[in-house]
Design an enzyme around this catalytic site. Structure first.
Site, mmCIF file in Angstrom:
data_model
loop_
_atom_site.group_PDB
_atom_site.id
_atom_site.type_symbol
_atom_site.label_atom_id
_atom_site.label_comp_id
_atom_site.label_asym_id
_atom_site.label_seq_id
_atom_site.Cartn_x
_atom_site.Cartn_y
_atom_site.Cartn_z
ATOM 1 C CG HIS A 150 -1.777 -1.203 1.369
ATOM 2 N ND1 HIS A 150 -2.868 -1.459 0.554
ATOM 3 C CD2 HIS A 150 -1.723 -2.242 2.237
ATOM 4 C CE1 HIS A 150 -3.442 -2.597 0.918
ATOM 5 N NE2 HIS A 150 -2.762 -3.097 1.931
HETATM 6 O O1 RIB Z 1 -4.978 -0.371 4.840
HETATM 7 C C1 RIB Z 1 -3.594 -0.314 4.585
HETATM 8 C C2 RIB Z 1 -2.943 0.701 5.450
HETATM 9 O O2 RIB Z 1 -3.093 0.333 6.819
HETATM 10 C C3 RIB Z 1 -1.419 0.797 5.224
HETATM 11 O O3 RIB Z 1 -0.990 2.092 5.506
HETATM 12 C C4 RIB Z 1 -0.868 -0.149 6.251
HETATM 13 O O4 RIB Z 1 0.463 0.207 6.654
HETATM 14 C C5 RIB Z 1 -1.807 0.092 7.392
HETATM 15 O O5 RIB Z 1 -1.374 1.250 8.085
#
Ligand code: RIB
Ligand code: CA
Length: 317
Positions: free
Chosen positions: A247
């Site tokens: 992500h």
């Molecule tokens: O949903 C994904 C996010 O939540 C990313 O930033 C991961 O590191 C968690 O913080």
């Protein structure tokens, strides 16, 4: 003839490492296009003491122990903290065995660092890059509203619309943990670029890519591969895919090469009333509310270029 290099983009990275945060941090710190003014830590994937320690471990892994690192908010603005050890492990950075950090933590609170840095800069000079819950950013806006016009852009990882949620059926983790902070940010008027699950789920890591990272053979390459091998198991089991989404590095890749991405300017609002859909990002993709857009909602990514960029940057260590 002297060649003038483009000005480095000044950013504040706000983070809750987290293995995906880790890659975002490592790529940001090695990219000359970016000037990382500071890294602010927030409670999210794991409690604040761990996100702070993990951030310092990563700065030392990057051999950049003088990076200004700040301790931020230990809990969301209103709700109780929800963490994600089930994804990231007990430490939040399970995988490699990184040494306990010795580098300094700056004495200023993260919220005050964000405020002071913005007030000391020209309008539109600094980009905020939150890749965790938005508590620090929102608290800075609440404490000192005059920072809002100073912010060039907020490029964040968070939200979900077409993809559905990853912590509830309707909400993505970062927004779900602190939906009230997300509401403050999305109603602030600051230009926002949102990398939600809608785009991050379209660019899955492969085992071959992780092997290429490991084959860099450097401490950064090996540790990154160990982090990602641990991290990808959760999403692979959950989604039945070969590889999982990475992500947070999408935020940094966007800053380095926005042509990898595409999206649409939309009106986005955050659910803070219903427990059932708490933290849902309602994206007016078709303009039915007639409300002015407050966010560029990223939905398309060139996966090959994304992972090639990350590998090339990790290879610079
Ligand atoms: O949903 C994904 C996010 O939540 C990313 O930033 C991961 O590191 C968690 O913080
Ligand atoms: Ca994160």
């Amino acid at each position: 003839m002297t060649t003038t290099l483009p000005a480095r983009r000044k950013i504040i990275l706000d983070t809750d490492p987290g293995q995906d945060d880790a890659i975002a941090i490592l790529v940001a710190l090695v990219s000359p296009e970016l000037e990382v003014l500071g890294i602010t830590t927030v409670a999210g994937n794991v409690p604040l003491p761990l996100t702070l320690s993990n951030t310092r471990k990563l700065c030392e892994l990057a051999d950049q122990p003088t990076t200004p690192v700040f301790e931020g908010c230990a809990r969301p603005m209103v709700r109780e903290l929800v963490t994600a050890e089930h994804v990231h492990g007990k430490t939040g950075l399970d995988g490699p065995d990184l040494p306990e950090p010795t580098m300094a933590v700056q004495p200023e609170h993260a919220v005050d660092f964000i405020i002071d840095t913005l007030l000391g800069a020209e309008d539109g000079e600094i980009t905020l890059c939150p890749v965790g819950p938005l508590t620090n950013v929102a608290m800075a806006m609440v404490k000192e509203p005059t920072i809002v016009p100073k912010i060039r852009e907020i490029v964040l990882m968070g939200g979900a619309y077409w993809e559905g949620g990853n912590i509830t059926p309707t909400a993505e983790f970062n927004i779900y943990v602190d939906p009230h902070a997300a509401h403050v940010v999305f109603t602030s008027g600051v230009p926002i670029v949102a990398h939600s699950l809608d785009v991050t789920h379209r660019a899955l890591m492969t085992k071959e890519w992780i092997a290429a990272v490991r084959n860099l053979g450097t401490p950064v390459g090996v540790a990154s591969a160990e982090m990602l091998t641990f991290y990808e198991r959760f999403d692979e089991e959950k989604y039945g895919t070969n590889g999982g989404p990475l992500h947070d590095p999408n935020v940094i890749a966007y800053l380095l090469d926005p042509s990898i991405y595409d999206g649409k300017d939309c009106f986005v609002e955050v659910e803070t009333g219903s427990e059932k859909t708490m933290g849902q990002t309602s994206v007016d993709w078709w303009g039915v509310t007639k409300n002015a857009p407050n966010c560029r909602w990223i939905r398309e990514v060139d996966t090959d270029r994304f992972y090639a960029l990350l590998l090339e940057r990790l290879g610079r260590y």
